[in-house]
Design a protein around this motif. Structure first.
Motif, PDB file in Angstrom:
ATOM      1  N   TYR A  77     -14.717  -5.293  14.919  1.00  0.00           N
ATOM      2  CA  TYR A  77     -13.316  -4.890  14.974  1.00  0.00           C
ATOM      3  C   TYR A  77     -12.949  -4.465  16.394  1.00  0.00           C
ATOM      4  O   TYR A  77     -13.772  -3.908  17.133  1.00  0.00           O
ATOM      5  CB  TYR A  77     -13.037  -3.754  13.998  1.00  0.00           C
ATOM      6  CG  TYR A  77     -13.166  -4.154  12.550  1.00  0.00           C
ATOM      7  CD1 TYR A  77     -12.514  -5.286  12.050  1.00  0.00           C
ATOM      8  CD2 TYR A  77     -13.944  -3.405  11.676  1.00  0.00           C
ATOM      9  CE1 TYR A  77     -12.635  -5.656  10.720  1.00  0.00           C
ATOM     10  CE2 TYR A  77     -14.074  -3.767  10.341  1.00  0.00           C
ATOM     11  CZ  TYR A  77     -13.420  -4.898   9.867  1.00  0.00           C
ATOM     12  OH  TYR A  77     -13.547  -5.265   8.559  1.00  0.00           O
ATOM     13  N   GLN A  78     -11.701  -4.667  16.745  1.00  0.00           N
ATOM     14  CA  GLN A  78     -11.239  -4.399  18.102  1.00  0.00           C
ATOM     15  C   GLN A  78     -11.484  -2.953  18.533  1.00  0.00           C
ATOM     16  O   GLN A  78     -11.961  -2.696  19.645  1.00  0.00           O
ATOM     17  CB  GLN A  78      -9.739  -4.727  18.220  1.00  0.00           C
ATOM     18  CG  GLN A  78      -9.190  -4.567  19.631  1.00  0.00           C
ATOM     19  CD  GLN A  78      -7.782  -5.096  19.758  1.00  0.00           C
ATOM     20  OE1 GLN A  78      -7.156  -5.477  18.787  1.00  0.00           O
ATOM     21  NE2 GLN A  78      -7.268  -5.145  20.961  1.00  0.00           N
ATOM     22  N   GLN A  79     -11.193  -2.009  17.658  1.00  0.00           N
ATOM     23  CA  GLN A  79     -11.342  -0.607  18.031  1.00  0.00           C
ATOM     24  C   GLN A  79     -12.809  -0.232  18.215  1.00  0.00           C
ATOM     25  O   GLN A  79     -13.151   0.571  19.100  1.00  0.00           O
ATOM     26  CB  GLN A  79     -10.694   0.300  16.976  1.00  0.00           C
ATOM     27  CG  GLN A  79     -10.558   1.760  17.392  1.00  0.00           C
ATOM     28  CD  GLN A  79      -9.626   1.959  18.586  1.00  0.00           C
ATOM     29  OE1 GLN A  79      -8.837   1.075  18.926  1.00  0.00           O
ATOM     30  NE2 GLN A  79      -9.717   3.104  19.233  1.00  0.00           N
ATOM     31  N   THR A  80     -13.685  -0.814  17.414  1.00  0.00           N
ATOM     32  CA  THR A  80     -15.122  -0.557  17.565  1.00  0.00           C
ATOM     33  C   THR A  80     -15.617  -1.061  18.908  1.00  0.00           C
ATOM     34  O   THR A  80     -16.351  -0.367  19.622  1.00  0.00           O
ATOM     35  CB  THR A  80     -15.913  -1.238  16.438  1.00  0.00           C
ATOM     36  OG1 THR A  80     -15.436  -0.792  15.175  1.00  0.00           O
ATOM     37  CG2 THR A  80     -17.401  -0.939  16.560  1.00  0.00           C
ATOM     38  N   LEU A  81     -15.210  -2.273  19.274  1.00  0.00           N
ATOM     39  CA  LEU A  81     -15.646  -2.845  20.551  1.00  0.00           C
ATOM     40  C   LEU A  81     -15.101  -2.042  21.723  1.00  0.00           C
ATOM     41  O   LEU A  81     -15.799  -1.803  22.708  1.00  0.00           O
ATOM     42  CB  LEU A  81     -15.210  -4.304  20.647  1.00  0.00           C
ATOM     43  CG  LEU A  81     -15.789  -5.240  19.575  1.00  0.00           C
ATOM     44  CD1 LEU A  81     -15.278  -6.661  19.766  1.00  0.00           C
ATOM     45  CD2 LEU A  81     -17.311  -5.215  19.573  1.00  0.00           C
ATOM     46  N   LEU A  82     -13.845  -1.598  21.610  1.00  0.00           N
ATOM     47  CA  LEU A  82     -13.250  -0.788  22.675  1.00  0.00           C
ATOM     48  C   LEU A  82     -14.012   0.516  22.860  1.00  0.00           C
ATOM     49  O   LEU A  82     -14.391   0.881  23.983  1.00  0.00           O
ATOM     50  CB  LEU A  82     -11.782  -0.500  22.358  1.00  0.00           C
ATOM     51  CG  LEU A  82     -11.066   0.435  23.336  1.00  0.00           C
ATOM     52  CD1 LEU A  82     -11.042  -0.151  24.741  1.00  0.00           C
ATOM     53  CD2 LEU A  82      -9.649   0.737  22.851  1.00  0.00           C
ATOM     54  N   ARG A  83     -14.257   1.223  21.770  1.00  0.00           N
ATOM     55  CA  ARG A  83     -14.945   2.519  21.878  1.00  0.00           C
ATOM     56  C   ARG A  83     -16.369   2.342  22.401  1.00  0.00           C
ATOM     57  O   ARG A  83     -16.875   3.182  23.154  1.00  0.00           O
ATOM     58  CB  ARG A  83     -14.970   3.229  20.522  1.00  0.00           C
ATOM     59  CG  ARG A  83     -13.591   3.666  20.050  1.00  0.00           C
ATOM     60  CD  ARG A  83     -13.701   4.700  18.946  1.00  0.00           C
ATOM     61  NE  ARG A  83     -14.201   5.970  19.450  1.00  0.00           N
ATOM     62  CZ  ARG A  83     -14.607   6.967  18.669  1.00  0.00           C
ATOM     63  NH1 ARG A  83     -14.586   6.826  17.347  1.00  0.00           N
ATOM     64  NH2 ARG A  83     -15.041   8.093  19.190  1.00  0.00           N
ATOM     65  N   CYS A 109     -11.409  -9.118  22.807  1.00  0.00           N
ATOM     66  CA  CYS A 109     -11.472  -7.656  22.693  1.00  0.00           C
ATOM     67  C   CYS A 109     -12.275  -7.025  23.821  1.00  0.00           C
ATOM     68  O   CYS A 109     -12.073  -5.841  24.142  1.00  0.00           O
ATOM     69  CB  CYS A 109     -12.086  -7.265  21.353  1.00  0.00           C
ATOM     70  SG  CYS A 109     -11.055  -7.637  19.923  1.00  0.00           S
ATOM     71  N   CYS A 110     -13.180  -7.788  24.424  1.00  0.00           N
ATOM     72  CA  CYS A 110     -14.075  -7.238  25.451  1.00  0.00           C
ATOM     73  C   CYS A 110     -13.576  -7.468  26.870  1.00  0.00           C
ATOM     74  O   CYS A 110     -14.131  -6.903  27.816  1.00  0.00           O
ATOM     75  CB  CYS A 110     -15.465  -7.842  25.305  1.00  0.00           C
ATOM     76  SG  CYS A 110     -16.331  -7.346  23.812  1.00  0.00           S
ATOM     77  N   THR A 145     -18.982  -7.580  32.426  1.00  0.00           N
ATOM     78  CA  THR A 145     -19.270  -7.355  31.009  1.00  0.00           C
ATOM     79  C   THR A 145     -20.094  -8.500  30.428  1.00  0.00           C
ATOM     80  O   THR A 145     -19.733  -9.675  30.552  1.00  0.00           O
ATOM     81  CB  THR A 145     -17.968  -7.184  30.203  1.00  0.00           C
ATOM     82  OG1 THR A 145     -17.257  -6.060  30.719  1.00  0.00           O
ATOM     83  CG2 THR A 145     -18.271  -6.936  28.731  1.00  0.00           C
ATOM     84  N   PHE A 146     -21.190  -8.127  29.819  1.00  0.00           N
ATOM     85  CA  PHE A 146     -22.131  -9.077  29.214  1.00  0.00           C
ATOM     86  C   PHE A 146     -21.890  -9.084  27.705  1.00  0.00           C
ATOM     87  O   PHE A 146     -21.999  -8.043  27.050  1.00  0.00           O
ATOM     88  CB  PHE A 146     -23.559  -8.636  29.543  1.00  0.00           C
ATOM     89  CG  PHE A 146     -24.647  -9.430  28.868  1.00  0.00           C
ATOM     90  CD1 PHE A 146     -25.230 -10.510  29.514  1.00  0.00           C
ATOM     91  CD2 PHE A 146     -25.103  -9.088  27.604  1.00  0.00           C
ATOM     92  CE1 PHE A 146     -26.246 -11.238  28.901  1.00  0.00           C
ATOM     93  CE2 PHE A 146     -26.114  -9.800  26.991  1.00  0.00           C
ATOM     94  CZ  PHE A 146     -26.695 -10.871  27.637  1.00  0.00           C
TER      95      PHE A 146
END
Length: 254
Positions: A77-83, A109-110, A145-146
């Motif tokens: 999910y977008q918020q999980t990846l952001l956090r 998202c990344c 970012t990897f």
């Protein structure tokens, strides 16, 4: 902050890298492992019980001793990846990717604009808590970012060709234990059907210029993966290695 992703540079150079997983929610475990010559440590937020706060401390502990930290998220999910990325970690692995649509969404998202839609606050560790050079720092993060994704089930295996065509994926990692289950062979990572799948997947992944990765449980499986051109090899995890060490010691003295 001059951020450089050593892990990404090593893989782009075409060499093999080896590391391990961490599920122990322990800064000290990461620090001790980081004092070896392993290339990376994967902080496992799917099967481990660490919070984002603990994960951030584990990332800092890894960076302090020169081992590359990776966070395996618990969903995409977008918020999980952001956090996850706001911990300052430069490398992530995202589980349960089933198709190219999943992979494209993960990349978006990344990555910051113009490559993606990652949310931006300059007042984070990623940007030195400062808005003055945010244009430069977002560009730097996009380059550094990897992005690793895990293919673990029948649907992902079936769609691997299309998943591998998605731009900006750096690593496709085969989750062997989940693949065994999806083939009706739980735990049988050396079964001929599993071995055949490992060989088939490497050819697809490598042909698209992406690094193939998977897990080794012993020295023969490390050799097997190297022989099959797997560039990213994760050996056991901290809890398993600790337990195995004491089992081996006890078997020799009693």
């Amino acid at each position: 902050m001059k951020r450089k992703n050593n892990l990404k540079e090593k893989l782009m150079g075409g060499g093999n890298i080896i590391g391990t997983w961490s599920s122990m929610s322990s800064v000290n475990s990461v620090n001790a492992i980081g004092l070896t010559s392993l290339d990376f440590i994967i902080i496992d937020m799917e099967h481990g019980l660490m919070s984002f706060e603990t994960a951030e401390k584990m990332v800092l502990a890894a960076e302090a001793c020169g081992i590359s930290p990776i966070i395996r998220t618990y969903d995409h999910y977008q918020q999980t990846l952001l956090r996850t990325l706001e911990t300052g970690v430069m490398s992530i692995m995202v589980p349960h990717v089933k198709n190219a649509k999943d992979a494209k969404n993960i990349v978006k998202c990344c990555k910051y604009f113009p490559k993606g839609n990652r949310g931006l606050s300059p007042y984070t560790r990623v940007h030195d808590y400062n808005h003055l050079k945010v244009e430069k720092s977002t560009e730097l993060e996009n380059n550094n970012t990897f992005i690793g994704i895990l293919v673990e089930g029948k649907e992902g295996l079936k769609n691997l060709e299309n998943i591998s065509k998605v731009p900006d994926i750096d690593l496709i990692y085969l989750g062997l234990f989940d693949i065994c289950q999806s083939l009706g062979l739980p735990g049988q990572i050396n079964h001929p059907k599993v071995i055949e799948e490992v060989k088939r997947c490497e050819k697809i992944i490598s042909s698209k210029g992406i690094a193939p990765g998977s897990m080794a449980i012993d020295l023969p499986s490390i050799k097997f993966l190297k022989d099959q051109n797997y560039k990213f090899i994760a050996y056991l995890n901290d809890a398993a290695a600790l337990k195995q060490h004491y089992i081996d010691i006890l078997s020799k003295i009693w």
